[in-house]
Write a protein that holds these residues in place. Sequence first.
Motif, PDB file in Angstrom:
ATOM      1  N   SER A 206      21.915 -13.607 -13.378  1.00 23.00           N
ATOM      2  CA  SER A 206      23.290 -13.825 -13.850  1.00 23.00           C
ATOM      3  C   SER A 206      23.580 -15.307 -13.706  1.00 23.00           C
ATOM      4  O   SER A 206      24.303 -15.735 -12.808  1.00 23.00           O
ATOM      5  N   PRO A 207      22.992 -16.111 -14.582  1.00 28.87           N
ATOM      6  CA  PRO A 207      23.152 -17.559 -14.425  1.00 28.87           C
ATOM      7  C   PRO A 207      24.551 -18.015 -14.767  1.00 28.87           C
ATOM      8  O   PRO A 207      25.159 -17.550 -15.730  1.00 28.87           O
ATOM      9  N   ALA A 208      25.044 -18.930 -13.987  1.00 28.41           N
ATOM     10  CA  ALA A 208      26.334 -19.540 -14.283  1.00 28.41           C
ATOM     11  C   ALA A 208      26.171 -20.685 -15.277  1.00 28.41           C
ATOM     12  O   ALA A 208      27.096 -21.017 -16.012  1.00 28.41           O
ATOM     13  N   TYR A 209      24.985 -21.285 -15.260  1.00 23.15           N
ATOM     14  CA  TYR A 209      24.696 -22.427 -16.121  1.00 23.15           C
ATOM     15  C   TYR A 209      23.260 -22.330 -16.601  1.00 23.15           C
ATOM     16  O   TYR A 209      22.401 -21.764 -15.924  1.00 23.15           O
ATOM     17  N   LEU A 210      23.020 -22.925 -17.739  1.00 24.65           N
ATOM     18  CA  LEU A 210      21.657 -22.992 -18.254  1.00 24.65           C
ATOM     19  C   LEU A 210      21.429 -24.433 -18.700  1.00 24.65           C
ATOM     20  O   LEU A 210      22.274 -25.017 -19.373  1.00 24.65           O
ATOM     21  N   GLN A 211      20.295 -24.983 -18.299  1.00 21.57           N
ATOM     22  CA  GLN A 211      19.992 -26.384 -18.607  1.00 21.57           C
ATOM     23  C   GLN A 211      18.690 -26.468 -19.384  1.00 21.57           C
ATOM     24  O   GLN A 211      17.791 -25.640 -19.222  1.00 21.57           O
ATOM     25  N   TRP A 212      18.586 -27.488 -20.213  1.00 21.48           N
ATOM     26  CA  TRP A 212      17.347 -27.788 -20.932  1.00 21.48           C
ATOM     27  C   TRP A 212      16.878 -29.196 -20.555  1.00 21.48           C
ATOM     28  O   TRP A 212      17.690 -30.126 -20.471  1.00 21.48           O
ATOM     29  N   TYR A 213      15.557 -29.290 -20.335  1.00 21.84           N
ATOM     30  CA  TYR A 213      14.931 -30.554 -19.965  1.00 21.84           C
ATOM     31  C   TYR A 213      13.771 -30.826 -20.902  1.00 21.84           C
ATOM     32  O   TYR A 213      13.158 -29.916 -21.453  1.00 21.84           O
ATOM     33  N   ARG A 214      13.448 -32.110 -21.011  1.00 23.22           N
ATOM     34  CA  ARG A 214      12.266 -32.543 -21.757  1.00 23.22           C
ATOM     35  C   ARG A 214      11.290 -33.153 -20.764  1.00 23.22           C
ATOM     36  O   ARG A 214      11.695 -33.917 -19.875  1.00 23.22           O
TER      37      ARG A 214
ATOM     38  N   ASN B 199      30.302 -19.307 -20.011  1.00 23.86           N
ATOM     39  CA  ASN B 199      31.420 -18.951 -20.894  1.00 23.86           C
ATOM     40  C   ASN B 199      31.442 -19.794 -22.173  1.00 23.86           C
ATOM     41  O   ASN B 199      32.406 -19.754 -22.935  1.00 23.86           O
ATOM     42  N   GLU B 200      30.384 -20.563 -22.401  1.00 21.07           N
ATOM     43  CA  GLU B 200      30.279 -21.357 -23.631  1.00 21.07           C
ATOM     44  C   GLU B 200      29.244 -20.726 -24.542  1.00 21.07           C
ATOM     45  O   GLU B 200      28.220 -20.222 -24.077  1.00 21.07           O
ATOM     46  N   LYS B 201      29.496 -20.774 -25.835  1.00 22.93           N
ATOM     47  CA  LYS B 201      28.565 -20.191 -26.801  1.00 22.93           C
ATOM     48  C   LYS B 201      27.590 -21.227 -27.335  1.00 22.93           C
ATOM     49  O   LYS B 201      26.448 -20.919 -27.658  1.00 22.93           O
ATOM     50  N   GLU B 202      28.073 -22.459 -27.456  1.00 18.30           N
ATOM     51  CA  GLU B 202      27.266 -23.477 -28.129  1.00 18.30           C
ATOM     52  C   GLU B 202      27.616 -24.857 -27.583  1.00 18.30           C
ATOM     53  O   GLU B 202      28.755 -25.125 -27.206  1.00 18.30           O
ATOM     54  N   LYS B 203      26.601 -25.719 -27.556  1.00 19.45           N
ATOM     55  CA  LYS B 203      26.797 -27.113 -27.144  1.00 19.45           C
ATOM     56  C   LYS B 203      25.945 -27.995 -28.045  1.00 19.45           C
ATOM     57  O   LYS B 203      24.812 -27.632 -28.367  1.00 19.45           O
ATOM     58  N   ARG B 204      26.494 -29.163 -28.396  1.00 21.73           N
ATOM     59  CA  ARG B 204      25.730 -30.070 -29.266  1.00 21.73           C
ATOM     60  C   ARG B 204      25.683 -31.463 -28.670  1.00 21.73           C
ATOM     61  O   ARG B 204      26.604 -31.887 -27.984  1.00 21.73           O
ATOM     62  N   LYS B 205      24.582 -32.134 -28.983  1.00 19.69           N
ATOM     63  CA  LYS B 205      24.454 -33.534 -28.593  1.00 19.69           C
ATOM     64  C   LYS B 205      23.514 -34.186 -29.598  1.00 19.69           C
ATOM     65  O   LYS B 205      22.318 -33.916 -29.612  1.00 19.69           O
TER      66      LYS B 205
ATOM     67  N   VAL C 269      22.365 -26.266 -28.400  1.00 21.78           N
ATOM     68  CA  VAL C 269      21.983 -25.165 -27.521  1.00 21.78           C
ATOM     69  C   VAL C 269      22.986 -24.038 -27.699  1.00 21.78           C
ATOM     70  O   VAL C 269      24.193 -24.283 -27.777  1.00 21.78           O
ATOM     71  N   THR C 270      22.487 -22.802 -27.754  1.00 24.81           N
ATOM     72  CA  THR C 270      23.356 -21.632 -27.739  1.00 24.81           C
ATOM     73  C   THR C 270      23.023 -20.805 -26.512  1.00 24.81           C
ATOM     74  O   THR C 270      21.912 -20.880 -25.973  1.00 24.81           O
ATOM     75  N   PHE C 271      23.997 -20.014 -26.074  1.00 22.42           N
ATOM     76  CA  PHE C 271      23.835 -19.219 -24.852  1.00 22.42           C
ATOM     77  C   PHE C 271      24.495 -17.868 -25.102  1.00 22.42           C
ATOM     78  O   PHE C 271      25.707 -17.800 -25.328  1.00 22.42           O
ATOM     79  N   ASP C 272      23.705 -16.822 -25.102  1.00 17.47           N
ATOM     80  CA  ASP C 272      24.216 -15.472 -25.331  1.00 17.47           C
ATOM     81  C   ASP C 272      23.929 -14.647 -24.085  1.00 17.47           C
ATOM     82  O   ASP C 272      22.794 -14.208 -23.861  1.00 17.47           O
TER      83      ASP C 272
ATOM     84  N   LEU D 204      19.001 -20.414 -27.178  1.00 10.12           N
ATOM     85  CA  LEU D 204      18.209 -21.053 -28.228  1.00 10.12           C
ATOM     86  C   LEU D 204      18.470 -22.556 -28.180  1.00 10.12           C
ATOM     87  O   LEU D 204      19.612 -22.989 -28.000  1.00 10.12           O
ATOM     88  N   PHE D 205      17.397 -23.313 -28.361  1.00  8.97           N
ATOM     89  CA  PHE D 205      17.469 -24.777 -28.332  1.00  8.97           C
ATOM     90  C   PHE D 205      16.957 -25.269 -29.674  1.00  8.97           C
ATOM     91  O   PHE D 205      15.829 -24.949 -30.066  1.00  8.97           O
TER      92      PHE D 205
END
Lengths: 114, 115
Positions: free
Chosen positions: B29-37, B53-59, B64-67, B74-75
């Motif tokens: 039950s993650p509170a946050y999800l991070q992506w790294y390179r 509680n966020e569906k999508e983030k852009r940079k 990134v989407t989070f379901d 998805l990244f």
Amino acid sequence: ETGVTQTPRHLVMGMTNKKSLKCEQHLGHNAMYWYKQSAKKPLELMFVYNFKEQTENNSVPSRFSPECPNSSHLFLHLHTLQPEDSALYLCASSQDPGGHNEQFFGPGTRLTVL
Amino acid sequence: SQKIEQNSEALNIQEGKTATLTCNYTNYSPAYLQWYRQDPGRGPVFLLLIRENEKEKRKERLKVTFDTTLKQSLFHITASQPADSATYLCALAAYSGAGSYQLTFGKGTKLSVIP
């Protein structure tokens, strides 16, 4: 110097040797971490320090001994290691151990145990 | 038991196309999800964070989407370039007690963008 630095970058040691890995962060962060990265395996969290106090020890064998003398420095003391301990050891820091904080990683120490 | 799976070990795409990397998880039950390179011989570098509680983030070219129902992130890298070639790691931040969160990483997907 900026970011997170680690020394040495490469280390070869025998199973009976004692060596130490050093990590230094220049970011003013309060939390520091040691991770192990083996081939074909995910990064494994080993230890977490917050304000110099160890808050997590993920069942790491006692042949790995961490030391955090202050919030900027982290050591990993190694003794009587096994060949399967050969891996990339990564140090990281973050503002605090909250999950909303990004972690900043050092370049790692490539350790080979003969 | 808890598990994080990134869809494939390696993904090859043509320059200019959109790369889509998948991160699935179970028993978290993650509170946050991070992506790294991560580039060869170097430590991971943070790219994006998304909250539960966020569906999508852009940079820039990254999205990134989070379901949390599907337990999937998805990244996406749009207009991919050869310089985007690297291993991409997803990491889940779950509460571990005493005010701390623990980041647990997937094995990563090695992306190769072919000119």
